[in-house]
Design an enzyme around this catalytic site. Sequence first.
Site, PDB file in Angstrom:
ATOM      1  N   GLY D  11       0.839  -1.209   0.000  1.00  0.00           N
ATOM      2  CA  GLY D  11       0.000   0.000   0.000  1.00  0.00           C
ATOM      3  C   GLY D  11       0.865   1.248   0.000  1.00  0.00           C
ATOM      4  N   ARG D  21      13.260  10.291  -3.016  1.00  0.00           N
ATOM      5  CA  ARG D  21      14.114  11.458  -3.270  1.00  0.00           C
ATOM      6  C   ARG D  21      15.387  11.418  -2.429  1.00  0.00           C
ATOM      7  NH1 ARG D  21      14.360  16.339  -0.386  1.00  0.00           N
ATOM      8  NH2 ARG D  21      14.913  18.210  -1.586  1.00  0.00           N
ATOM      9  N   ARG D  72       0.988  -5.467  -6.416  1.00  0.00           N
ATOM     10  CA  ARG D  72       1.235  -6.781  -5.820  1.00  0.00           C
ATOM     11  C   ARG D  72       1.789  -7.697  -6.895  1.00  0.00           C
ATOM     12  NH1 ARG D  72      -4.205  -7.168  -3.661  1.00  0.00           N
ATOM     13  NH2 ARG D  72      -4.309  -5.684  -1.946  1.00  0.00           N
ATOM     14  N   ASP D 103       5.291  -4.914   5.946  1.00  0.00           N
ATOM     15  CA  ASP D 103       5.781  -6.252   6.275  1.00  0.00           C
ATOM     16  C   ASP D 103       5.743  -7.209   5.084  1.00  0.00           C
ATOM     17  OD1 ASP D 103       3.063  -6.396   6.398  1.00  0.00           O
ATOM     18  OD2 ASP D 103       2.946  -7.055   8.479  1.00  0.00           O
ATOM     19  N   THR D 105       6.341  -6.414   2.017  1.00  0.00           N
ATOM     20  CA  THR D 105       7.533  -6.040   1.255  1.00  0.00           C
ATOM     21  C   THR D 105       8.790  -6.648   1.856  1.00  0.00           C
ATOM     22  OG1 THR D 105       6.441  -3.923   0.851  1.00  0.00           O
ATOM     23  CG2 THR D 105       8.799  -4.033   0.355  1.00  0.00           C
ATOM     24  N   THR D 126       4.433   2.789   5.384  1.00  0.00           N
ATOM     25  CA  THR D 126       3.061   2.294   5.553  1.00  0.00           C
ATOM     26  C   THR D 126       2.347   3.226   6.518  1.00  0.00           C
ATOM     27  OG1 THR D 126       1.723   0.619   6.675  1.00  0.00           O
ATOM     28  CG2 THR D 126       4.049   0.634   7.192  1.00  0.00           C
ATOM     29  N   ASP D 128       0.164   2.339   8.578  1.00  0.00           N
ATOM     30  CA  ASP D 128      -0.379   1.583   9.713  1.00  0.00           C
ATOM     31  C   ASP D 128       0.443   1.677  10.992  1.00  0.00           C
ATOM     32  OD1 ASP D 128      -2.558   0.746   8.227  1.00  0.00           O
ATOM     33  OD2 ASP D 128      -1.507  -1.005   7.465  1.00  0.00           O
ATOM     34  N   ARG D 155     -17.429  16.437  13.490  1.00  0.00           N
ATOM     35  CA  ARG D 155     -17.916  16.929  14.779  1.00  0.00           C
ATOM     36  C   ARG D 155     -18.765  18.190  14.623  1.00  0.00           C
ATOM     37  NH1 ARG D 155     -13.506  17.060  18.519  1.00  0.00           N
ATOM     38  NH2 ARG D 155     -12.988  18.750  17.125  1.00  0.00           N
ATOM     39  N   ARG D 172      -6.298  -2.591  10.324  1.00  0.00           N
ATOM     40  CA  ARG D 172      -6.843  -3.949  10.276  1.00  0.00           C
ATOM     41  C   ARG D 172      -6.421  -4.730  11.526  1.00  0.00           C
ATOM     42  NH1 ARG D 172      -6.072  -5.311   4.312  1.00  0.00           N
ATOM     43  NH2 ARG D 172      -7.472  -3.533   4.039  1.00  0.00           N
ATOM     44  N   VAL D 254      -9.054   7.941   1.571  1.00  0.00           N
ATOM     45  CA  VAL D 254      -8.583   9.315   1.744  1.00  0.00           C
ATOM     46  C   VAL D 254      -7.351   9.339   2.657  1.00  0.00           C
ATOM     47  CG1 VAL D 254      -9.202  11.584   2.674  1.00  0.00           C
ATOM     48  CG2 VAL D 254     -10.887  10.257   1.398  1.00  0.00           C
TER      49      VAL D 254
END
Lengths: 323, 323, 323, 323
Positions: D11, D21, D72, D103, D105, D126, D128, D155, D172, D254
């Site tokens: 991802g 860069r 992938r 992970d 990768t 990542t 996550d 809100r 996840r 997003v």
Amino acid sequence: MKRIGVFTSGGDSPGMNACIRAVVRAAVHQGVEVYGITRGYRGMIKGEITRLESNSVSNTIQKGGTMLRSARSKEFMTKEGRREAYAQLKKFGIEGLVAIGGDGTFTGANIFCEEFGIPIIGAPGTIDNDLYGTDYTIGYDTAVNTALDAIDKIRDTADSHDRVFFIEVMGRDSGYIAIPCAIGGGAEIVMIPEAETSIQTVVDTLRTGWDRSKTSFIVIVAEGDEAGNATEVASEVQKALPYMDARVTILGHVQRGGSPTAADRLLASRLGIACVEGLLEGRKNVMAGIVDSKLVYTPFIETITKQKIINPHFIQMVNILSV
Amino acid sequence: MKRIGVFTSGGDSPGMNACIRAVVRAAVHQGVEVYGITRGYRGMIKGEITRLESNSVSNTIQKGGTMLRSARSKEFMTKEGRREAYAQLKKFGIEGLVAIGGDGTFTGANIFCEEFGIPIIGAPGTIDNDLYGTDYTIGYDTAVNTALDAIDKIRDTADSHDRVFFIEVMGRDSGYIAIPCAIGGGAEIVMIPEAETSIQTVVDTLRTGWDRSKTSFIVIVAEGDEAGNATEVASEVQKALPYMDARVTILGHVQRGGSPTAADRLLASRLGIACVEGLLEGRKNVMAGIVDSKLVYTPFIETITKQKIINPHFIQMVNILSV
Amino acid sequence: MKRIGVFTSGGDSPGMNACIRAVVRAAVHQGVEVYGITRGYRGMIKGEITRLESNSVSNTIQKGGTMLRSARSKEFMTKEGRREAYAQLKKFGIEGLVAIGGDGTFTGANIFCEEFGIPIIGAPGTIDNDLYGTDYTIGYDTAVNTALDAIDKIRDTADSHDRVFFIEVMGRDSGYIAIPCAIGGGAEIVMIPEAETSIQTVVDTLRTGWDRSKTSFIVIVAEGDEAGNATEVASEVQKALPYMDARVTILGHVQRGGSPTAADRLLASRLGIACVEGLLEGRKNVMAGIVDSKLVYTPFIETITKQKIINPHFIQMVNILSV
Amino acid sequence: MKRIGVFTSGGDSPGMNACIRAVVRAAVHQGVEVYGITRGYRGMIKGEITRLESNSVSNTIQKGGTMLRSARSKEFMTKEGRREAYAQLKKFGIEGLVAIGGDGTFTGANIFCEEFGIPIIGAPGTIDNDLYGTDYTIGYDTAVNTALDAIDKIRDTADSHDRVFFIEVMGRDSGYIAIPCAIGGGAEIVMIPEAETSIQTVVDTLRTGWDRSKTSFIVIVAEGDEAGNATEVASEVQKALPYMDARVTILGHVQRGGSPTAADRLLASRLGIACVEGLLEGRKNVMAGIVDSKLVYTPFIETITKQKIINPHFIQMVNILSV
């Protein structure tokens, strides 16, 4: 018309890339070849001209600045320079031009078109919004939102410290940026070239507020205000009201950059298409603009010489809203 | 301890409200009453003190500035003033204080605590990040992101016009803001108080780039750099490189405002809770901070006198990355 | 007229606070007292009515949502409920109302005004922009920019992974949000209620692009499109083009919030003032709006029954620009 | 080592371009040639490999997504595929690799490195943040701020309408994104995979708040929470509390996009340089990370198998702060 050129000139503004993209895509859609001219008239004279395909403008609509770059050209102000520019266009087989810029750009385009007969259509690309022939220029909405975002941040600190902030926004000749910044930023006072505001009035307004125990104020100053720039105004006011804590912020070049807003992308796209369609319909020496939601083409000479008048009601609104 | 007070002092920074909120909620959670003191030490002396309940701080975590306002107090610098401040606290039954601010705030707190024995714990609220005893101060991350956002916008226009921009960021004594702005903004040069950079080096670097046909540059200048501020540096450089188009932007007070970033809200919340818990555990005269992800309490006297050293590797990174 | 009330009703939209603020300040400016009614018609019936002064609306212009809150009221749909609402207004001496909301709000206002003779003027506060009598509604520009910002982010990941994104934006009955999102977001396809787009056309367009080695696509789907919502459309398309990687994002309630843009603050302020001035001029049962830059008052009954037509040229633009 | 390759895989995350860069610039700085491999392992097998110069990465530091794209590859999971990948690298004379990803990768990199002996160093890219061996992963800070910005907007509308919003954020297997979103977003409840939260607890907390006349609530749900996703949780809660108005928003993709924050640009730049320097120092089969502000290299096998534990104090903070 089989081949057209497109360039940006003068100060850059957000949405110029969206306009270039629309010119390229509209031309491809119509089976017309497009060439990008780098650095405006300067690059035209030097022959910095390259083919643009549909995918040359992929993923550019959201980008600030101009991928074709911009520059001033003293050479183009001479007949000699323009002759060389025309020779370059001939060499590339370019039969029409789309010029994205402001009044300087269109002044040059007007002469060029008259001298050499090459059709040119302009798109209003400037943050200043002071061009006759369109309600809004490309980049104006973004510049106002950028300035307003900064003003919102400054108000955080103004409120926390009981301060008077004098914030200078762009606008050498007009208050088009200052007015929505003042209304939208909840400013107490706005100072613009189109309306006389004496230092005394500013002092009186601040003193009245202070006496009513209001302790933080925002004054928006258009850089070209006749009473002076923000630094000068603040200094005068500080002298008259020594017990207030006056601060100055000059927003500066930040206002020129950034990803264009939805309105600017839409306007730029619409006008880019209109420029290509206008050229194919045989128009020339005009600027495409939107007036009252409708597409209009205005002769360059009018866009340069006629003045767009700011709605005086907006100035009054600042007073009503800061009651 | 049954009743505590909280105040903000010195320059405001984004996240101060999140910290006040955490102090209030943590106190309520522990069954302790909280009072908000307005305008720092000045309000303390004047007795501008009001009860804060859990819902007094609803919907404040995302707001810039400080709801308790801030001010400088000359009176508090006198023994007289501090005695009056202490009398006010007694009157309200306040037994401990949370002070949110920078080194000026803690200098005052340190004296006050020693003179009157009232326990005070500080939270580092300043955009400058130059406080010993914490890896990051509350507001620093937001200020850097705000500055970086402005730099991104300026680069749009720098690239479009072949210009050298000298951008002044906050940092009277340190390059903590300048460094990430330079690395994150893709700047060619950074000038900070902690490292000597001669005008000649700047000129040489720009000339080398120019000779390799690079035409737009960004130089980040911390306001307190020993070579001068951005305006002074730009003027010197322009003299040496007259063919370049140098521009200056001073980001100014915009850097103090804005909604705090996630990191600042988290840090402010964590430290606000830590201040209350620290008071209840009997700590005093210390600042709560996070070092290597762990909560630490550092004596005020150390936060004021010890110097936090910027990682020199970061300065070198600017050179590597602008290759 | 000595005393007026103001309320917000229906779905909230960014700029409602700016409009409330303008109503309050304009009234104060004219020497009229203002009362805020909480939670729309529901609060009116319950008498949730409080005095608003000039400083009640300080520092609110930049805030999303509505400080007066909003709610649906089944009771107000009954004669009984409206009688109670009127009784409450009488109790507070309220002689005129400003209603900020959409067509549901104005339908109620229309009946209420006819039954009890109380003058009401409406301001169009809805992100949907589907109200006849104004070029733009308050909140629309902000919602579009919020959606566009999200689409820009999604395109980053779409481009990185060779994906087809189906992005659902608000618009139960119209494509007013979808159209500028599609043009401004560089989408390949837009699906709106006002124009029929078969799944087959979508499939064909994507396949043609794919065969020309284009690998990432964005399809904007208005939630009320006749072909289904984004999830349904994506599922159909995925079946027909199993080798593509289709993803769905539903932007949802994020589009309703956020600080209003400059355009929305300006529009809200202008219309808020116009509502108060309209009431004082003796107008009633009308909505204030801006058409072709000019202020107009349109009878509620027309705003409810007449349909605002989307410019069909905008739909065509999506095709031209995704060439 | 004279020539290295760099690729992104898995991802995408904001900051990947800043890392690419840095790898390129650090290599150029050291006199090493760099090649970019497109679409991760898939492109490696296909030989989609091109030379990257210093200016190939100009103006990319601020861009979301990955300029090298990601994909992938089932083929790389076979020995056959990896042999082909290695053959391609040999063909280009590539002697070392920088792998930017998560992970998956590094699992691939670990096997590849062991089978063919080619040195590989990884950078944690990542959103996550669930990789052992670094305090933060590249893209995490941006994703959290993006999510928080959306929550702030939601809100606004939650407060205006007395609603309970269930907002699903990415995660996840972990609550790393959910936790700062809950603390920073002022949420009442957070539900993460690492801590059990029964529906009953959620219902009780909401009911208690409601009974204390609190009317709007935010519940942050990590997508992988053991009690279900946001839609499922909301549905259960709505059944138990039918008088509340429950809404669901799934933030979705997003969160993967957008311009990287200052922290992510700095981290990405630092780790990109560290990967190149590590390769030149003879390291291999490790991931570069920052732990307690210090650079560390952790064997791939540990980053994959060891678990990073979320600070349990943060979960408790949500309860304290929503008092």
